[in-house]
Structures are given as structure tokens and as C-alpha cells.
Motif scaffolding. Structure first.
Motif, PDB file in Angstrom:
ATOM      1  N   ALA A   1      -9.173  -4.671  10.883  1.00 28.37           N
ATOM      2  CA  ALA A   1      -8.209  -4.538  11.385  1.00 28.37           C
ATOM      3  C   ALA A   1      -7.627  -5.377  12.202  1.00 28.37           C
ATOM      4  O   ALA A   1      -6.440  -5.560  12.505  1.00 28.37           O
ATOM      5  CB  ALA A   1      -8.884  -2.916  11.552  1.00 28.37           C
ATOM      6  N   ALA A   2      -8.420  -6.184  12.942  1.00 27.04           N
ATOM      7  CA  ALA A   2      -8.801  -6.950  14.399  1.00 27.04           C
ATOM      8  C   ALA A   2      -8.472  -8.480  13.700  1.00 27.04           C
ATOM      9  O   ALA A   2      -8.682  -9.803  14.810  1.00 27.04           O
ATOM     10  CB  ALA A   2      -9.557  -6.339  15.527  1.00 27.04           C
ATOM     11  N   MET A   3      -8.985  -8.834  12.332  1.00 26.28           N
ATOM     12  CA  MET A   3      -9.072 -10.137  12.113  1.00 26.28           C
ATOM     13  C   MET A   3      -8.198 -11.357  11.715  1.00 26.28           C
ATOM     14  O   MET A   3      -7.138 -10.567  11.040  1.00 26.28           O
ATOM     15  CB  MET A   3     -10.745 -10.278  10.966  1.00 26.28           C
ATOM     16  CG  MET A   3     -10.558 -11.865  10.855  1.00 26.28           C
ATOM     17  SD  MET A   3     -12.259 -11.826   9.325  1.00 26.28           S
ATOM     18  CE  MET A   3     -13.357 -11.183  10.209  1.00 26.28           C
ATOM     19  N   LYS A   4      -7.982 -12.480  12.332  1.00 25.65           N
ATOM     20  CA  LYS A   4      -6.451 -12.957  12.126  1.00 25.65           C
ATOM     21  C   LYS A   4      -7.916 -14.441  11.228  1.00 25.65           C
ATOM     22  O   LYS A   4      -9.056 -14.936  11.508  1.00 25.65           O
ATOM     23  CB  LYS A   4      -5.925 -13.784  13.234  1.00 25.65           C
ATOM     24  CG  LYS A   4      -5.206 -12.380  14.069  1.00 25.65           C
ATOM     25  CD  LYS A   4      -4.455 -13.526  14.779  1.00 25.65           C
ATOM     26  CE  LYS A   4      -3.526 -12.388  15.605  1.00 25.65           C
ATOM     27  NZ  LYS A   4      -2.764 -13.187  17.531  1.00 25.65           N
ATOM     28  N   THR A   5      -6.931 -14.438  10.369  1.00 26.38           N
ATOM     29  CA  THR A   5      -7.267 -15.504   8.970  1.00 26.38           C
ATOM     30  C   THR A   5      -6.326 -16.849   8.853  1.00 26.38           C
ATOM     31  O   THR A   5      -4.840 -16.959   8.381  1.00 26.38           O
ATOM     32  CB  THR A   5      -8.039 -14.617   8.041  1.00 26.38           C
ATOM     33  OG1 THR A   5      -8.457 -14.366   8.934  1.00 26.38           O
ATOM     34  CG2 THR A   5      -9.005 -15.996   7.171  1.00 26.38           C
ATOM     35  N   ILE A   6      -7.079 -17.619   8.944  1.00 26.16           N
ATOM     36  CA  ILE A   6      -5.764 -19.138   7.975  1.00 26.16           C
ATOM     37  C   ILE A   6      -6.295 -19.052   6.048  1.00 26.16           C
ATOM     38  O   ILE A   6      -7.794 -19.719   6.638  1.00 26.16           O
ATOM     39  CB  ILE A   6      -5.933 -19.911   9.107  1.00 26.16           C
ATOM     40  CG1 ILE A   6      -5.378 -20.105  10.439  1.00 26.16           C
ATOM     41  CG2 ILE A   6      -5.481 -21.398   7.971  1.00 26.16           C
ATOM     42  CD1 ILE A   6      -5.562 -21.164  11.221  1.00 26.16           C
ATOM     43  N   TRP A   7      -5.709 -18.815   6.023  1.00 22.29           N
ATOM     44  CA  TRP A   7      -6.454 -18.458   4.043  1.00 22.29           C
ATOM     45  C   TRP A   7      -5.206 -19.947   3.695  1.00 22.29           C
ATOM     46  O   TRP A   7      -4.636 -20.189   3.601  1.00 22.29           O
ATOM     47  CB  TRP A   7      -6.107 -17.349   4.510  1.00 22.29           C
ATOM     48  CG  TRP A   7      -6.585 -17.099   2.296  1.00 22.29           C
ATOM     49  CD1 TRP A   7      -5.760 -17.224   1.264  1.00 22.29           C
ATOM     50  CD2 TRP A   7      -7.642 -16.970   2.005  1.00 22.29           C
ATOM     51  NE1 TRP A   7      -6.303 -16.852   0.244  1.00 22.29           N
ATOM     52  CE2 TRP A   7      -7.470 -16.561   0.633  1.00 22.29           C
ATOM     53  CE3 TRP A   7      -8.963 -16.434   2.439  1.00 22.29           C
ATOM     54  CZ2 TRP A   7      -8.395 -15.833   0.045  1.00 22.29           C
ATOM     55  CZ3 TRP A   7      -9.632 -16.398   1.300  1.00 22.29           C
ATOM     56  CH2 TRP A   7      -9.608 -16.194   0.369  1.00 22.29           C
ATOM     57  N   LEU A   8      -6.584 -20.845   2.810  1.00 20.57           N
ATOM     58  CA  LEU A   8      -5.633 -21.822   1.868  1.00 20.57           C
ATOM     59  C   LEU A   8      -6.619 -21.969   0.529  1.00 20.57           C
ATOM     60  O   LEU A   8      -7.659 -21.360   0.514  1.00 20.57           O
ATOM     61  CB  LEU A   8      -5.993 -23.014   2.501  1.00 20.57           C
ATOM     62  CG  LEU A   8      -6.065 -24.049   1.519  1.00 20.57           C
ATOM     63  CD1 LEU A   8      -4.814 -23.981   1.616  1.00 20.57           C
ATOM     64  CD2 LEU A   8      -6.645 -25.739   2.050  1.00 20.57           C
ATOM     65  N   LYS A   9      -5.848 -21.796   0.103  1.00 20.09           N
ATOM     66  CA  LYS A   9      -6.103 -21.222  -1.451  1.00 20.09           C
ATOM     67  C   LYS A   9      -5.450 -22.107  -2.812  1.00 20.09           C
ATOM     68  O   LYS A   9      -3.860 -22.879  -2.681  1.00 20.09           O
ATOM     69  CB  LYS A   9      -5.917 -19.559  -2.191  1.00 20.09           C
ATOM     70  CG  LYS A   9      -6.298 -19.277  -3.236  1.00 20.09           C
ATOM     71  CD  LYS A   9      -5.497 -17.736  -3.621  1.00 20.09           C
ATOM     72  CE  LYS A   9      -5.913 -18.163  -5.681  1.00 20.09           C
ATOM     73  NZ  LYS A   9      -6.246 -16.362  -5.613  1.00 20.09           N
ATOM     74  N   ILE A  10      -6.725 -22.870  -3.326  1.00 16.98           N
ATOM     75  CA  ILE A  10      -5.474 -24.577  -4.294  1.00 16.98           C
ATOM     76  C   ILE A  10      -6.318 -24.379  -5.404  1.00 16.98           C
ATOM     77  O   ILE A  10      -7.356 -23.604  -6.175  1.00 16.98           O
ATOM     78  CB  ILE A  10      -6.356 -25.720  -3.700  1.00 16.98           C
ATOM     79  CG1 ILE A  10      -6.397 -25.777  -1.584  1.00 16.98           C
ATOM     80  CG2 ILE A  10      -5.782 -26.760  -3.866  1.00 16.98           C
ATOM     81  CD1 ILE A  10      -6.754 -26.715  -1.437  1.00 16.98           C
TER      82      ILE A  10
ATOM     83  N   ASN B   1      -9.012 -10.346   1.054  1.00 15.13           N
ATOM     84  CA  ASN B   1     -10.062  -9.543   0.680  1.00 15.13           C
ATOM     85  C   ASN B   1     -11.370  -9.205   0.404  1.00 15.13           C
ATOM     86  O   ASN B   1     -12.256  -8.617   0.442  1.00 15.13           O
ATOM     87  CB  ASN B   1      -8.850  -7.825   0.041  1.00 15.13           C
ATOM     88  CG  ASN B   1      -7.477  -7.069   0.256  1.00 15.13           C
ATOM     89  OD1 ASN B   1      -8.414  -6.529   1.341  1.00 15.13           O
ATOM     90  ND2 ASN B   1      -7.238  -7.414  -0.948  1.00 15.13           N
ATOM     91  N   ASP B   2     -11.764 -10.517  -0.276  1.00 25.85           N
ATOM     92  CA  ASP B   2     -13.372 -10.995  -0.833  1.00 25.85           C
ATOM     93  C   ASP B   2     -13.367 -11.243   0.253  1.00 25.85           C
ATOM     94  O   ASP B   2     -15.229 -11.404   0.895  1.00 25.85           O
ATOM     95  CB  ASP B   2     -12.856 -12.321  -1.204  1.00 25.85           C
ATOM     96  CG  ASP B   2     -12.729 -11.798  -3.202  1.00 25.85           C
ATOM     97  OD1 ASP B   2     -11.672 -10.539  -2.993  1.00 25.85           O
ATOM     98  OD2 ASP B   2     -12.985 -12.562  -3.835  1.00 25.85           O
ATOM     99  N   ILE B   3     -13.271 -11.873   1.750  1.00 27.26           N
ATOM    100  CA  ILE B   3     -13.903 -12.026   2.924  1.00 27.26           C
ATOM    101  C   ILE B   3     -13.995 -10.853   4.193  1.00 27.26           C
ATOM    102  O   ILE B   3     -14.506 -11.265   5.084  1.00 27.26           O
ATOM    103  CB  ILE B   3     -13.331 -13.531   3.084  1.00 27.26           C
ATOM    104  CG1 ILE B   3     -11.764 -13.830   4.008  1.00 27.26           C
ATOM    105  CG2 ILE B   3     -13.717 -14.787   2.347  1.00 27.26           C
ATOM    106  CD1 ILE B   3     -10.776 -14.437   4.553  1.00 27.26           C
ATOM    107  N   LEU B   4     -12.487 -10.236   4.026  1.00 26.20           N
ATOM    108  CA  LEU B   4     -12.379  -8.760   4.838  1.00 26.20           C
ATOM    109  C   LEU B   4     -13.708  -7.708   4.718  1.00 26.20           C
ATOM    110  O   LEU B   4     -13.709  -7.352   3.527  1.00 26.20           O
ATOM    111  CB  LEU B   4     -11.064  -8.201   4.987  1.00 26.20           C
ATOM    112  CG  LEU B   4      -9.802  -9.313   5.463  1.00 26.20           C
ATOM    113  CD1 LEU B   4      -8.874  -9.115   4.533  1.00 26.20           C
ATOM    114  CD2 LEU B   4     -10.155 -10.231   5.596  1.00 26.20           C
ATOM    115  N   SER B   5     -14.011  -7.083   5.558  1.00 26.96           N
ATOM    116  CA  SER B   5     -14.972  -6.140   5.474  1.00 26.96           C
ATOM    117  C   SER B   5     -14.001  -4.849   6.266  1.00 26.96           C
ATOM    118  O   SER B   5     -13.007  -5.162   6.996  1.00 26.96           O
ATOM    119  CB  SER B   5     -16.469  -6.655   6.464  1.00 26.96           C
ATOM    120  OG  SER B   5     -16.249  -6.313   7.770  1.00 26.96           O
ATOM    121  N   ASP B   6     -14.771  -3.906   6.239  1.00 32.43           N
ATOM    122  CA  ASP B   6     -13.711  -2.820   6.576  1.00 32.43           C
ATOM    123  C   ASP B   6     -13.824  -2.916   7.917  1.00 32.43           C
ATOM    124  O   ASP B   6     -12.923  -2.340   8.722  1.00 32.43           O
ATOM    125  CB  ASP B   6     -14.705  -1.156   5.852  1.00 32.43           C
ATOM    126  CG  ASP B   6     -14.419  -1.178   4.709  1.00 32.43           C
ATOM    127  OD1 ASP B   6     -13.074  -1.993   3.743  1.00 32.43           O
ATOM    128  OD2 ASP B   6     -15.077  -0.453   4.304  1.00 32.43           O
TER     129      ASP B   6
END
Length: 205
Positions: free
Chosen positions: A185-194, A176-181
Motif C-alpha cells: 500500500a505504501a511502497m513506491k517502486t521503480i520497475w524495469l522489465k527487459i 506483484n512478485d516483489i510486493l507483500s501484503d
């Protein structure tokens, strides 16, 4: 009347003996006691520079998200396919703490520096752009520093455009830190957390 000479001799001997006895019985004046001055209190030990170096890492989250909902997950072997060498170059190799400053060294000789403060075991860095403090890392009871990093690739499709965005973050709370209002809704994200562990330089095995 004539005093016999022998009596005078005895009187003189007694008189001299009394004087000698009196002088011997006089006490020698005591020397004044010297009170030692208290040693100055020792101040706190000076803060020594401490360098922490990369020790190990573990994958916390890695998947494809629609908005903030997980659609599919990836394995660790997919990191290079999805992000090339970005994790290697974003991940700090060493972190040096100097009083109220943090100096980061990364692969390729890239360097960063931040003003810092500690709140118990939590390390905060000052962000000039936002003019506020951000939680950066945490120190545990083994004197290890734990730092989370995240990398992402986002795609936002619309009827007239196909916007791509990529980036990386220190210690994000969630995707959620990178998502805006507007975009979530329409964004697809590949997210990697290490999660990365750093240990003091002089104790690394």
C-alpha cells in the motif's frame, strides 16, 4: 564260346561312358545360405552441449509504481540514470545447456549454475531455497531462447523510517512478485522489465 575282342572293347567303352555320365549328372550339394545378422539398432544421438549467446533485447516495462499501479513511465535512456550498470551485470551474456544443467556466464566473469528440466518449449530451473521449479525461459521455433529479467528499486516510507530495497529477478510475472501484503500500500517502486533473445553460438551473425 569265344567272345570277339572288339565286342569286349565296345562294352568297356560303353561302361566307362555310363559311369562318367552318371558322375557328371550328380548335382553339387548347395552351400548353406548365410543369413546376415541384423545390424544393432542405433540409439538416440547423444545430447550435445549447446551454448546460447546474447543477441538482442527490448524494454517491456519501465516506470514508477505506487503499489502495483503505474504512476509514470520512463524511456530507455533513463535506464542508466535509475539503475547505473546493474542491467549489464545481471543480464546473462551466455547460457550453456548440458543435459540437465544450465551454466550462466555474466559480465565481469560472474557465473551461475542450475539444475534444469524442459516441459515442451519451456525451460525450468530448480530453486534450492524454495525446493521447487521456476519457469525461467522459453525456446521458440527459430531455436532462440527468450528470457525476461526485471530490476527494481523500492522505497517504503513511514513515520519513523525510510526503507530502501533493490533487487533483480529472472522471468517475473509482474511487479506483484516483489510486493507483500504489508508493504504494497505504501511502497513506491521503480520497475524495469527487459526481454532478451539468445541464439545458438555457432549461428550468431
Amino acid at each position: 564260346m569265344r567272345i570277339p575282342a572288339i565286342n569286349i572293347r565296345y562294352i568297356l567303352i560303353l561302361f566307362i561312358g555310363a559311369i562318367v555320365f552318371q558322375s557328371c549328372t550328380k548335382t553339387t550339394p548347395e552351400e548353406p545360405k548365410v543369413i546376415p545378422e541384423p545390424e544393432p539398432e542405433k540409439g538416440p544421438d547423444p545430447i550435445k552441449d549447446q551454448t546460447y549467446v546474447y543477441s538482442s533485447e527490448s524494454q517491456l516495462e519501465f516506470g514508477l509504481y505506487q503499489n502495483n499501479a503505474l504512476i509514470s513511465s520512463f524511456g530507455q535512456t533513463d535506464q542508466e540514470k535509475k539503475f547505473k550498470n546493474r542491467p549489464k551485470y545481471f543480464r546473462p551474456q551466455a547460457m550453456t545447456l548440458k543435459k540437465d544443467s544450465l551454466f550462466i556466464t555474466k559480465a565481469g566473469g560472474y557465473k551461475e549454475s542450475y539444475k534444469i528440466k524442459w516441459e515442451k518449449e519451456d525451460l525450468f530451473i530448480y530453486q534450492d531455497q524454495n525446493k521447487d521449479w521456476k519457469h525461467f525461459a522459453t525456446k521458440n521455433d527459430k531455436n532462440e531462447i527468450s528470457l525476461n529479467i526485471a530490476l527494481y528499486n523500492s522505497q517504503l516510507k513511514s513515520e519513523n523510517s525510510n526503507a530502501l530495497r533493490s533487487g533483480q529477478l529472472y522471468n517475473p510475472s509482474s511487479i506483484n512478485d516483489i510486493l507483500s501484503d504489508k508493504s504494497r500500500a505504501a511502497m513506491k517502486t521503480i520497475w524495469l522489465k527487459i526481454k532478451i533473445i539468445y541464439v545458438p553460438e555457432n549461428v550468431k551473425s
